[in-house]
Design a protein around this motif. Structure first.
Motif, PDB file in Angstrom:
ATOM      1  N   SER A 140      70.126  54.965 -21.181  1.00 51.18           N
ATOM      2  CA  SER A 140      70.886  53.885 -20.549  1.00 51.18           C
ATOM      3  C   SER A 140      71.129  52.717 -21.501  1.00 51.18           C
ATOM      4  N   TYR A 141      72.111  51.891 -21.164  1.00 55.41           N
ATOM      5  CA  TYR A 141      72.410  50.718 -21.992  1.00 55.41           C
ATOM      6  C   TYR A 141      71.321  49.662 -21.900  1.00 55.41           C
ATOM      7  N   TRP A 142      70.559  49.658 -20.819  1.00 59.33           N
ATOM      8  CA  TRP A 142      69.591  48.579 -20.609  1.00 59.33           C
ATOM      9  C   TRP A 142      68.195  48.869 -21.131  1.00 59.33           C
ATOM     10  N   ALA A 143      67.873  50.102 -21.455  1.00 59.10           N
ATOM     11  CA  ALA A 143      66.481  50.434 -21.794  1.00 59.10           C
ATOM     12  C   ALA A 143      66.335  51.075 -23.167  1.00 59.10           C
ATOM     13  N   GLY A 144      67.280  50.832 -24.049  1.00 55.79           N
ATOM     14  CA  GLY A 144      67.204  51.414 -25.384  1.00 55.79           C
ATOM     15  C   GLY A 144      65.896  51.060 -26.083  1.00 55.79           C
ATOM     16  N   GLY A 145      65.248  52.060 -26.633  1.00 55.77           N
ATOM     17  CA  GLY A 145      64.005  51.836 -27.361  1.00 55.77           C
ATOM     18  C   GLY A 145      62.746  51.900 -26.522  1.00 55.77           C
ATOM     19  N   ARG A 146      62.873  52.012 -25.210  1.00 51.84           N
ATOM     20  CA  ARG A 146      61.678  52.107 -24.358  1.00 51.84           C
ATOM     21  C   ARG A 146      61.057  53.483 -24.537  1.00 51.84           C
ATOM     22  N   THR A 147      59.758  53.534 -24.785  1.00 52.79           N
ATOM     23  CA  THR A 147      59.080  54.816 -24.960  1.00 52.79           C
ATOM     24  C   THR A 147      58.740  55.432 -23.611  1.00 52.79           C
ATOM     25  N   ARG A 148      58.401  56.702 -23.617  1.00 53.03           N
ATOM     26  CA  ARG A 148      58.000  57.378 -22.374  1.00 53.03           C
ATOM     27  C   ARG A 148      56.744  56.717 -21.816  1.00 53.03           C
ATOM     28  N   GLY A 149      55.791  56.378 -22.685  1.00 53.41           N
ATOM     29  CA  GLY A 149      54.576  55.708 -22.226  1.00 53.41           C
ATOM     30  C   GLY A 149      54.873  54.363 -21.581  1.00 53.41           C
ATOM     31  N   GLU A 150      55.796  53.618 -22.174  1.00 53.83           N
ATOM     32  CA  GLU A 150      56.180  52.326 -21.595  1.00 53.83           C
ATOM     33  C   GLU A 150      56.864  52.519 -20.244  1.00 53.83           C
ATOM     34  N   PHE A 151      57.720  53.534 -20.157  1.00 54.10           N
ATOM     35  CA  PHE A 151      58.375  53.800 -18.883  1.00 54.10           C
ATOM     36  C   PHE A 151      57.354  54.170 -17.812  1.00 54.10           C
ATOM     37  N   ASP A 152      56.445  55.089 -18.135  1.00 53.24           N
ATOM     38  CA  ASP A 152      55.434  55.493 -17.157  1.00 53.24           C
ATOM     39  C   ASP A 152      54.628  54.289 -16.685  1.00 53.24           C
ATOM     40  N   ARG A 153      54.259  53.416 -17.611  1.00 55.74           N
ATOM     41  CA  ARG A 153      53.490  52.207 -17.260  1.00 55.74           C
ATOM     42  C   ARG A 153      54.323  51.286 -16.378  1.00 55.74           C
ATOM     43  N   SER A 154      55.612  51.168 -16.665  1.00 57.61           N
ATOM     44  CA  SER A 154      56.458  50.291 -15.856  1.00 57.61           C
ATOM     45  C   SER A 154      56.545  50.790 -14.410  1.00 57.61           C
ATOM     46  N   VAL A 155      56.589  52.093 -14.233  1.00 55.55           N
ATOM     47  CA  VAL A 155      56.623  52.653 -12.872  1.00 55.55           C
ATOM     48  C   VAL A 155      55.278  52.424 -12.185  1.00 55.55           C
ATOM     49  N   GLU A 156      54.213  52.628 -12.921  1.00 56.04           N
ATOM     50  CA  GLU A 156      52.866  52.418 -12.379  1.00 56.04           C
ATOM     51  C   GLU A 156      52.682  50.982 -11.880  1.00 56.04           C
ATOM     52  N   MET A 157      53.292  50.021 -12.563  1.00 59.89           N
ATOM     53  CA  MET A 157      53.109  48.611 -12.238  1.00 59.89           C
ATOM     54  C   MET A 157      54.198  48.077 -11.291  1.00 59.89           C
ATOM     55  N   SER A 158      54.976  48.963 -10.694  1.00 58.02           N
ATOM     56  CA  SER A 158      56.111  48.570  -9.859  1.00 58.02           C
ATOM     57  C   SER A 158      56.049  49.238  -8.492  1.00 58.02           C
ATOM     58  N   PHE A 159      57.042  48.910  -7.684  1.00 55.94           N
ATOM     59  CA  PHE A 159      57.282  49.583  -6.412  1.00 55.94           C
ATOM     60  C   PHE A 159      58.505  50.473  -6.631  1.00 55.94           C
ATOM     61  N   PRO A 160      58.298  51.781  -6.841  1.00 56.84           N
ATOM     62  CA  PRO A 160      59.432  52.663  -7.101  1.00 56.84           C
ATOM     63  C   PRO A 160      60.022  53.261  -5.824  1.00 56.84           C
ATOM     64  N   VAL A 161      61.272  53.674  -5.936  1.00 59.16           N
ATOM     65  CA  VAL A 161      61.928  54.424  -4.871  1.00 59.16           C
ATOM     66  C   VAL A 161      62.715  55.535  -5.543  1.00 59.16           C
ATOM     67  N   GLY A 162      62.743  56.681  -4.893  1.00 60.76           N
ATOM     68  CA  GLY A 162      63.502  57.805  -5.416  1.00 60.76           C
ATOM     69  C   GLY A 162      64.452  58.354  -4.373  1.00 60.76           C
ATOM     70  N   ALA A 163      65.510  58.980  -4.854  1.00 58.54           N
ATOM     71  CA  ALA A 163      66.454  59.696  -3.997  1.00 58.54           C
ATOM     72  C   ALA A 163      66.367  61.165  -4.376  1.00 58.54           C
ATOM     73  N   TYR A 164      66.357  62.038  -3.359  1.00 60.66           N
ATOM     74  CA  TYR A 164      66.141  63.468  -3.579  1.00 60.66           C
ATOM     75  C   TYR A 164      67.144  64.276  -2.776  1.00 60.66           C
ATOM     76  N   CYS A 165      67.627  65.347  -3.381  1.00 62.64           N
ATOM     77  CA  CYS A 165      68.490  66.303  -2.705  1.00 62.64           C
ATOM     78  C   CYS A 165      67.884  67.678  -2.918  1.00 62.64           C
ATOM     79  N   ASP A 166      67.566  68.348  -1.839  1.00 65.52           N
ATOM     80  CA  ASP A 166      66.931  69.671  -1.909  1.00 65.52           C
ATOM     81  C   ASP A 166      65.682  69.637  -2.791  1.00 65.52           C
ATOM     82  N   GLY A 167      64.919  68.559  -2.687  1.00 61.10           N
ATOM     83  CA  GLY A 167      63.662  68.439  -3.428  1.00 61.10           C
ATOM     84  C   GLY A 167      63.819  68.009  -4.876  1.00 61.10           C
TER      85      GLY A 167
END
Length: 146
Positions: free
Chosen positions: A29-56
């Motif tokens: 994405s244009y907004w998250a360039g350079g973010r590592t997978r570890g940083e992303f995982d930590r950001s989700v851990e420290m947030s309130f996430p929501v997901g959208a799912y179709c057929d699981g």
């Protein structure tokens, strides 16, 4: 593809989030360039996430960073291009706005280069070309969290 969203499940269950899928989208994405997978995982851990799912399968994601009282920051909102224009982002936003642990938040902020029309429909107002804010005047009238 149908315009019907009945086949889309919106969930705030963090255990359902497909972190690898979400990171793949966000890393490009244009907004998250350079973010590592570890940083992303930590950001989700420290947030309130929501997901959208179709057929699981995950087809959308968003998260909120918040102190649960004064402020919330909406981040990392995306919908898979194959599922856009079906109201999925709006439904994820509504799930965050009505999240039981975020009902007392008065000020909601976000930054976007291109989705202002969507956010305006949900009460956000432009602060400048990038930042938007939504004020929930009823937040303090709701029962305290503690």
């Amino acid at each position: 593809m149908s315009n019907d969203t009945d086949d889309i499940d919106i969930s705030t269950d963090r255990d359902k989030i497909d972190l690898a899928y979400c990171y793949g989208f966000i890393a490009a994405s244009y907004w998250a360039g350079g973010r590592t997978r570890g940083e992303f995982d930590r950001s989700v851990e420290m947030s309130f996430p929501v997901g959208a799912y179709c057929d699981g399968k995950q087809v959308g994601f968003a998260r909120v960073v918040s102190d649960q009282i004064a402020i919330a920051y909406v981040a990392d909102v995306f919908v898979d291009p194959r599922y856009r224009r079906r109201g999925i982002a709006a439904r994820m936003l509504e799930a965050l706005h009505t999240h039981p642990e975020l009902l007392r938040v008065k000020r909601w902020m976000l930054a976007t280069n291109d989705m202002q029309p969507l956010y305006r429909l949900h009460g956000y107002e432009d602060l400048d070309d990038l930042m938007m804010m939504r004020v929930d005047e009823d937040a303090q009238k709701r029962d305290p969290l503690r």
